[in-house]
Scaffold this motif. Structure first.
Motif, mmCIF file in Angstrom:
data_model
loop_
_atom_site.group_PDB
_atom_site.id
_atom_site.type_symbol
_atom_site.label_atom_id
_atom_site.label_comp_id
_atom_site.label_asym_id
_atom_site.label_seq_id
_atom_site.Cartn_x
_atom_site.Cartn_y
_atom_site.Cartn_z
ATOM 1 N N ASP A 29 -11.184 24.962 -26.025
ATOM 2 C CA ASP A 29 -11.480 23.143 -25.582
ATOM 3 C C ASP A 29 -12.419 22.259 -27.022
ATOM 4 O OD1 ASP A 29 -9.343 23.454 -24.064
ATOM 5 O OD2 ASP A 29 -10.658 23.340 -22.799
ATOM 6 N N ARG A 32 -3.269 19.883 -29.645
ATOM 7 C CA ARG A 32 -4.514 18.527 -28.936
ATOM 8 C C ARG A 32 -5.848 19.241 -30.462
ATOM 9 N NH1 ARG A 32 -7.052 22.242 -23.703
ATOM 10 N NH2 ARG A 32 -8.587 20.472 -24.310
ATOM 11 N N ASP A 84 -10.281 17.911 -31.522
ATOM 12 C CA ASP A 84 -11.636 17.579 -29.769
ATOM 13 C C ASP A 84 -11.711 16.174 -29.611
ATOM 14 O OD1 ASP A 84 -11.990 19.927 -32.431
ATOM 15 O OD2 ASP A 84 -13.717 19.740 -33.325
ATOM 16 N N ASP A 85 -12.304 16.891 -28.696
ATOM 17 C CA ASP A 85 -12.552 15.661 -27.627
ATOM 18 C C ASP A 85 -14.044 14.829 -28.229
ATOM 19 O OD1 ASP A 85 -13.011 13.778 -25.812
ATOM 20 O OD2 ASP A 85 -12.173 14.293 -24.153
ATOM 21 N N GLY A 122 -15.342 11.951 -27.855
ATOM 22 C CA GLY A 122 -15.534 10.945 -26.203
ATOM 23 C C GLY A 122 -16.988 11.697 -25.386
ATOM 24 N N GLY A 171 -15.767 12.956 -22.516
ATOM 25 C CA GLY A 171 -15.040 14.412 -22.488
ATOM 26 C C GLY A 171 -16.287 15.330 -22.928
ATOM 27 N N HIS A 172 -17.668 15.112 -23.552
ATOM 28 C CA HIS A 172 -18.517 15.728 -24.420
ATOM 29 C C HIS A 172 -18.939 16.158 -22.608
ATOM 30 C CE1 HIS A 172 -19.156 15.408 -28.708
ATOM 31 N NE2 HIS A 172 -17.887 16.262 -28.402
ATOM 32 N N ARG A 212 0.223 17.924 -33.028
ATOM 33 C CA ARG A 212 -0.930 16.816 -33.157
ATOM 34 C C ARG A 212 -1.561 15.899 -33.879
ATOM 35 N NH1 ARG A 212 -3.141 21.910 -34.412
ATOM 36 N NH2 ARG A 212 -3.691 22.267 -32.540
ATOM 37 N N GLU A 239 -2.039 12.901 -31.802
ATOM 38 C CA GLU A 239 -4.162 12.800 -31.369
ATOM 39 C C GLU A 239 -4.607 12.334 -32.692
ATOM 40 O OE1 GLU A 239 -5.189 15.006 -28.822
ATOM 41 O OE2 GLU A 239 -4.268 13.182 -27.972
ATOM 42 N N ARG A 268 -6.184 8.831 -31.671
ATOM 43 C CA ARG A 268 -7.514 8.996 -30.039
ATOM 44 C C ARG A 268 -8.603 9.649 -31.002
ATOM 45 N NH1 ARG A 268 -9.991 13.082 -28.922
ATOM 46 N NH2 ARG A 268 -7.889 13.942 -29.076
ATOM 47 N N PHE A 269 -8.236 10.471 -31.459
ATOM 48 C CA PHE A 269 -9.504 11.282 -32.510
ATOM 49 C C PHE A 269 -10.291 10.490 -33.436
ATOM 50 C CE2 PHE A 269 -11.427 13.279 -35.973
ATOM 51 C CZ PHE A 269 -12.451 14.704 -35.638
ATOM 52 N N GLN A 277 -11.933 7.918 -30.488
ATOM 53 C CA GLN A 277 -13.447 8.358 -30.819
ATOM 54 C C GLN A 277 -14.870 8.124 -31.509
ATOM 55 O OE1 GLN A 277 -11.777 11.542 -29.143
ATOM 56 N NE2 GLN A 277 -12.044 10.669 -27.017
#
Length: 511
Positions: free
Chosen positions: A18, A35, A37-38, A40, A43-44, A114, A117, A120-121, A124
């Motif tokens: 993840d 996916r 990386d998150d 945010g 998220g972290h 992905r 995504e 969003r990436f 962030q």
């Protein structure tokens, strides 16, 4: 193994992937293909909480001691990186920066699922940069923005598919250009809030030891001094001189590549030679092949000089040793063989592929433990000389050149991040004590600034592997089998250095 223990390993591995889902795709692990990386804060922190919960249970579990050590390291490692908040000031064109790293991976990893995504990436990444008390280095802002400008001016890439992603990258570039940077004189973490404590934690994470930055700094100085003696010895055979500055001058200006095709041919021959003698030094050999390729043209401006990409688990892609031909005719051919042995055979290809082909749990196969991973790569550079793989003293000078780079890293990484060195101080030190060219030094220094502590792992890991090998050989005497030692080290996958010590000690009990 009990279900609860397996569950703890599964939980840890899920959290690892993840944290970096593109890695899962790269090695062919299903479940993360849609996916990114998150990045945010929320998220972290959510991932951090999961890892903290794992840590609260690992000590009381009845997990195998080595599994437990790996689980503990992986959880603590990701927490350390989250707490250091590197994402808020890492922006240069190298692979460490989130957005530059995404562009570097896009042509190597399946992005088809992905693409949605990516906006969003990017948002962030921009939000973290705009809402922080940490400033990137000014030159890295310019460097990252220039990289994005080149991408935006390039023809549409195959990986982009039909998605309209470029406006998002353009907006991110504008965010970069709006940032206030910090000067080269304040390049290290020690100039940022909580910088000293973050660096100390990163040093523990990357080396898996209790070495302090000051101890590592002195270790690097001592190693550099000893290497000058080896330069004099081999330089006398190659050029008839023991004058180290003169040897450095000639290494920088002579023995350069005629063209990039010679570079590729030399690497292919070195790997083939290593594969031919490997059975004499390893009982277990990787099943997956290793190919040598040039870095894709689009990535050459920002890619390292060489790197290895893991083979896919399903056999759909071999291990790949990538060479960057950019500027080949001003680069030393003496680095050809040593780099091939480090990145390919018997270095990272053996290490990563053999671990992936074992029956170990995935948390053991794919653990991110740089002291082990890069320590093995550096260990094989000297092992290659034992194996008789270097074709000449010229190529042995290349071995010394990379040794000096890794010893120099101990000095300049700690110098900038713990002792407050300016970027120019670090540049000057490498210029005086290594044979790297000015562009190579610039690239290396910028890498150390953006990934604090990582560069320490190479030499610390190599020295520890050599130490446990020497102790095993002393205990076993004539019974010591180098093939069995290498099989033990590789078949257990990446482990913290203390766990490696325990494994070797158990293999060689005292009489």
């Amino acid at each position: 193994m009990k279900d609860s223990v397996t569950s703890l390993s599964d939980e840890t591995f899920q959290a690892m992937m993840d944290w970096t889902p593109t890695f899962a795709t790269m090695v062919g692990l299903p479940g993360w293909d849609d996916r990114l990386d998150d990045l945010g804060v929320d998220g972290h922190q959510a991932l951090r909480a999961r890892l903290a919960d794992i840590l609260s249970r690992v000590d009381t579990s009845d997990e195998d001691p080595v599994d437990k050590a790996v689980i503990r390291h992986q959880a603590e490692s990701i927490i350390t990186k989250i707490d250091a908040r590197l994402v808020e000031h890492t922006v240069a064109a190298g692979l460490s920066a989130p957005v530059a790293g995404l562009l570097g991976l896009a042509s190597q990893v399946d992005f088809s699922q992905r693409l949605g995504e990516v906006p969003r990436f990017l948002d962030q990444a921009a939000t973290r940069l705009l809402n922080t008390d940490r400033k990137p280095v000014s030159r890295h802002i310019a460097n990252g923005a220039a990289h994005l400008e080149r991408f935006l001016a390039s023809p549409r890439q195959e990986w982009e598919g039909e998605a309209d992603l470029r406006p998002g990258f353009a907006r991110f570039r504008e965010v970069l250009l709006s940032l206030e940077g910090r000067p080269d004189e304040q390049a290290g973490l020690c100039w940022l809030p909580e910088g000293e404590q973050n660096y100390a934690r990163l040093v523990r994470d990357y080396t898996t030891t209790s070495y302090t930055p000051a101890e590592l700094h002195q270790l690097g100085l001592d190693l550099i001094a000893r290497l000058r003696e080896e330069y004099a010895e081999i330089g006398s055979r190659v050029w008839g001189t023991t004058d180290v500055p003169e040897i450095f001058r000639r290494l920088r200006t002579e023995l350069l590549w005629d063209d990039e095709n010679d570079m590729l041919t030399s690497a292919v021959e070195a790997v083939a030679r290593a594969e031919a003698v490997a059975p004499q030094w390893f009982g277990r050999l990787p099943k997956a092949a290793c190919e040598v390729r040039f870095v894709p043209e689009m990535d050459r401006e920002v890619a390292p000089l060489a790197y290895y990409m893991d083979a896919a688990l399903d056999g759909s892609r071999p291990g790949i040793y990538f060479l960057n031909p950019l500027g080949a005719t001003v680069r030393s051919r003496t680095l050809s063989e040593v780099t091939a042995f480090h990145e390919a055979t018997p270095g990272h290809h053996f290490q990563l592929t053999i671990a992936a082909e074992t029956d170990l749990h995935n948390v053991r196969k794919f653990a991110f433990i740089d002291a082990y991973l890069e320590g093995w790569g550096l260990y094989t550079e000297r092992l290659a000389d034992e194996m008789g793989l270097y074709s000449s003293d010229e190529q042995r000078l290349g071995m010394l050149s990379l040794d000096a780079m890794r010893a120099g890293r101990l000095v300049v990484d700690t110098g900038m991040h713990a002792l407050g060195w300016s970027r120019q101080q670090a540049v000057d030190y490498l210029r005086e004590n290594t044979v790297m060219t000015a562009p190579e030094i610039d690239s290396e220094i910028d890498r150390y600034i953006e990934t604090p502590g990582q560069a320490l792992a190479y030499m610390v890991g190599r020295l520890e592997i050599l130490r446990v090998r020497d102790e095993a050989a002393t205990r076993l005497g004539d019974r010591f089998d180098i093939r069995a030692f290498h099989d033990l080290v590789l078949a257990n996958g990446p482990v913290p250095l203390a766990a490696l010590d325990s494994l070797v000690s158990a293999w060689t009990p005292s009489p």
